[in-house]
Write an enzyme that holds these catalytic residues in place. Structure first.
Site, PDB file in Angstrom:
ATOM      1  N   CYS A  35       0.905  -1.085  -0.193  1.00  0.00           N
ATOM      2  CA  CYS A  35       0.068   0.174  -0.165  1.00  0.00           C
ATOM      3  C   CYS A  35       0.794   1.277  -0.151  1.00  0.00           C
ATOM      4  O   CYS A  35       0.224   2.495  -0.130  1.00  0.00           O
ATOM      5  CB  CYS A  35      -1.106  -0.067   1.258  1.00  0.00           C
ATOM      6  SG  CYS A  35      -0.048   0.130   2.984  1.00  0.00           S
ATOM      7  N   ASP A  37       2.238   2.795   2.653  1.00  0.00           N
ATOM      8  CA  ASP A  37       2.250   3.396   3.820  1.00  0.00           C
ATOM      9  C   ASP A  37       3.311   3.191   4.431  1.00  0.00           C
ATOM     10  O   ASP A  37       4.068   2.193   4.656  1.00  0.00           O
ATOM     11  CB  ASP A  37       1.018   3.071   4.781  1.00  0.00           C
ATOM     12  CG  ASP A  37      -0.425   3.450   3.716  1.00  0.00           C
ATOM     13  OD1 ASP A  37      -0.412   3.948   2.964  1.00  0.00           O
ATOM     14  OD2 ASP A  37      -1.348   2.814   4.325  1.00  0.00           O
ATOM     15  N   CYS A  60      -3.069   5.218   5.732  1.00  0.00           N
ATOM     16  CA  CYS A  60      -4.498   5.065   5.639  1.00  0.00           C
ATOM     17  C   CYS A  60      -5.042   5.396   7.282  1.00  0.00           C
ATOM     18  O   CYS A  60      -4.234   5.578   8.199  1.00  0.00           O
ATOM     19  CB  CYS A  60      -4.907   3.880   5.221  1.00  0.00           C
ATOM     20  SG  CYS A  60      -4.478   2.380   6.531  1.00  0.00           S
ATOM     21  N   CYS A 104      -2.524  -3.038   8.923  1.00  0.00           N
ATOM     22  CA  CYS A 104      -2.221  -1.649   9.276  1.00  0.00           C
ATOM     23  C   CYS A 104      -1.800  -1.686  10.448  1.00  0.00           C
ATOM     24  O   CYS A 104      -0.905  -0.891  11.042  1.00  0.00           O
ATOM     25  CB  CYS A 104      -3.554  -0.809   9.041  1.00  0.00           C
ATOM     26  SG  CYS A 104      -4.335  -0.823   7.348  1.00  0.00           S
TER      27      CYS A 104
HETATM   28 FE1  FES Z   1      -1.569   0.197   4.162  1.00  0.00          FE
HETATM   29 FE2  FES Z   1      -3.389   0.720   6.133  1.00  0.00          FE
HETATM   30  S1  FES Z   1      -3.833   0.320   3.839  1.00  0.00           S
HETATM   31  S2  FES Z   1      -1.242   0.499   6.285  1.00  0.00           S
END
Ligand code: FES
Length: 129
Positions: A35, A37, A60, A104
């Site tokens: 993702c 992040d 997110c 996450c």
């Molecule tokens: Fe990647 Fe939440 S979608 S940490």
């Protein structure tokens, strides 16, 4: 049922302990390649206790809520307890996350572990004691 618990929404909207600790003695940065992040944890450890913790998360809402809750769970706690923190405990403290958002909370566990390892390598003080 709402997708996200009230606690998740609260910690997403009003995250606790956001920021940087200038004189941190343990810093951990982790990311999720899928993702994209990124989460960074700053720890200030004194006499085996996490005296202060702050985070920066570019990610997110669940990642922000997980980091915020994780900082609340470890602040003021002994390192040996902090080492044991799991992503499940973070998710439970948030009254749950949807299954596809559990990764996450994994970032929070990994960022804290990375910061503890950084503390160990900077200070030479074992985190296992
Ligand atoms: Fe990647 Fe939440 S979608 S940490």
């Amino acid at each position: 049922m709402a997708l996200y618990s009230e606690k998740v929404m609260d910690h997403f909207r009003n995250p606790r302990n956001v920021g940087v600790i200038e004189d941190a003695n343990g810093i951990g940065e982790v990311g999720n390649a899928k993702c994209g992040d990124i989460m960074k944890m700053y720890l200030k450890i004194e006499n085996g206790i996490v005296e202060d913790v702050k985070f920066e998360t570019f990610g997110c809402g669940s990642a922000i809520a997980s980091s915020s809750m994780a900082t609340e769970l470890i602040k003021g706690k002994p390192v040996k307890e902090v080492r044991q923190l799991t992503n499940k405990a973070v998710a439970e403290a948030l009254d749950g996350l949807p299954d596809y958002k559990m990764h996450c909370s994994v970032l929070a566990e990994e960022a804290i572990k990375a910061a503890l390892e950084d503390y160990q390598s900077r200070t030479g003080i074992s985190i296992d004691e």
